[in-house]
Structure formats: C-alpha cells, structure tokens
Design an enzyme around this catalytic site. Sequence first.
Site, PDB file in Angstrom:
ATOM      1  N   GLY A  13      36.457  36.674  52.635  1.00 51.88           N
ATOM      2  CA  GLY A  13      37.330  35.680  53.272  1.00 51.88           C
ATOM      3  C   GLY A  13      37.070  35.597  54.757  1.00 51.88           C
ATOM      4  CE1 TYR A 156      49.334  36.839  50.249  1.00 52.62           C
ATOM      5  CE2 TYR A 156      51.293  37.536  51.437  1.00 52.62           C
ATOM      6  CZ  TYR A 156      49.932  37.320  51.401  1.00 52.62           C
ATOM      7  OH  TYR A 156      49.165  37.591  52.512  1.00 52.62           O
ATOM      8  CE  LYS A 160      47.737  40.054  50.769  1.00 55.71           C
ATOM      9  NZ  LYS A 160      46.315  40.267  51.092  1.00 55.71           N
TER      10      LYS A 160
END
Length: 248
Positions: A13, A156, A160
């Site tokens: 990324g 999300y 994480k």
Amino acid sequence: MSDFSGQVALVTGGSRGIGRACCLAFAKRGAKVAVNYAGNEAAAAETARLAQEAGGEVKLLRFDVADGVAAAKAVEELVSDWGRVDVLVNNAGVAVDGLVVRLKDEDVERQLAVNVKGALNLAKAVSRPMMKQRQGAIVNLSSVVGEMGNAGQTVYSATKAALIGLTKSLARELASRNIRVNAVAPGFIDTDMTQVIPEAQRQKLIELIPSGRLGTAEDVANAVVFLASREAAYVTGEVLRVNGGMYM
C-alpha cells in the site's frame, strides 16, 4: 538517523498516505524500496519519483495482497532481482464504514481479506528468505481502533485487533531466527482516509486527542523506521502507539 544502506524494504500500500511516507523514510536512509500498490499506477509512480529523489533505488510491484499466490510471486521476484528482503511493512488496508446491521457480506470479506489475510500472505512470503538471511524485521500497521474500538467500524476494528494477535504470535515464531515482528497503532492521521470526514466531526475528534492535532503520515513512518532499525534490535512483539495520547 538510522542507516538502511544495503537493505531492501518492501512496503505494501505504498502509493499514498502512510505507505508513501514509509517508502520515502526508508529511501532517505539508504534502503532499496519495493513499492506495492493495488491499482493506482499514477500514485505509485509518484511515490517512486519522490523516493528516487530522496536517494533510493525503487521497484514498483503491482499485486493484490489478498492474493497469496501473487504475493509469493512478487516476493520471489524481489529476492531474485535484489538478492534479499530485510524489511516488510504491512501497510495495505481498506476500511468500509457502517453500522453492523447494514454491513454487506462483500464489504466484510474484503476488509478481512486485505487487512488480515494480506498481512499474513506477505509475512509468510518473506519469512523464508529472512530465515535464510537470519535477519529481518516485519512491521504491521494496526490502529487505535483495534485497541479501543469505534462505532461504525466494527469490522475494520476487528481486523486491526487481529493484526496485534498476528504480530505477537509471529514474533514468538520467528525470534529464534533473528526476525523481529512489531506493530504500529496509529491514531487519527491526516491522510486521504480522514480528509473526507466533515470539518465539524474532525474538530470533535481533535478535542479527544491530548496533543490537540491529528497525526501526520511522517509521524507514523518515523515509528515504523525505528521498529525496523538496528536501534530496535531487542524489541519484538510490541505495539507502538502513535496517537497523540488518544488511547493510553
């Protein structure tokens, strides 16, 4: 400033935001930098240009981190061309916000595939060459919401949090081979992802941060570089919070 001369760093990324800042930070310190990106070729090329201007040798690697075969092939190509891989930064991630009752299955699956499986794919791919070298550092990008949770980010946050467990388990597996695995947990960072937040909501967020500001991508990159450096040679299995005091 840490010296990464002769070392190879792979950043997933890496086309923008925190990933780009990490690429530039390693390039400035003498590393050869492999920039992974999923599809934004123009942004990846800009990262490459900036990293080259900073003095680094750069390679662009386009592949989806969620594809284990593609990830393994990219790492094989990298090692074939540059002879080694010393640092992996698992930065690639996606967030699809929404209340849990409104989540679509495809949004859940994509976040799990990129954020968790993607990190595992790359860690698996680099482990063998790092073992052969008997040296390496892996840094996973977690998040403040992986520790404290956040309404509207159930999946999300879960991904994480999963990266923290992955970090600690990998650290135990690989320590005997002189491979360190750590995580950085950024707070709210001023990137494309947070710039879409309405200004009134941004101000409310800032009020929750003791330091009184959003973080910068460079704040996070500096922490990543430290954990990958020789200065952190006795640090593994740790989560370094870069959140301005938002969560302690």
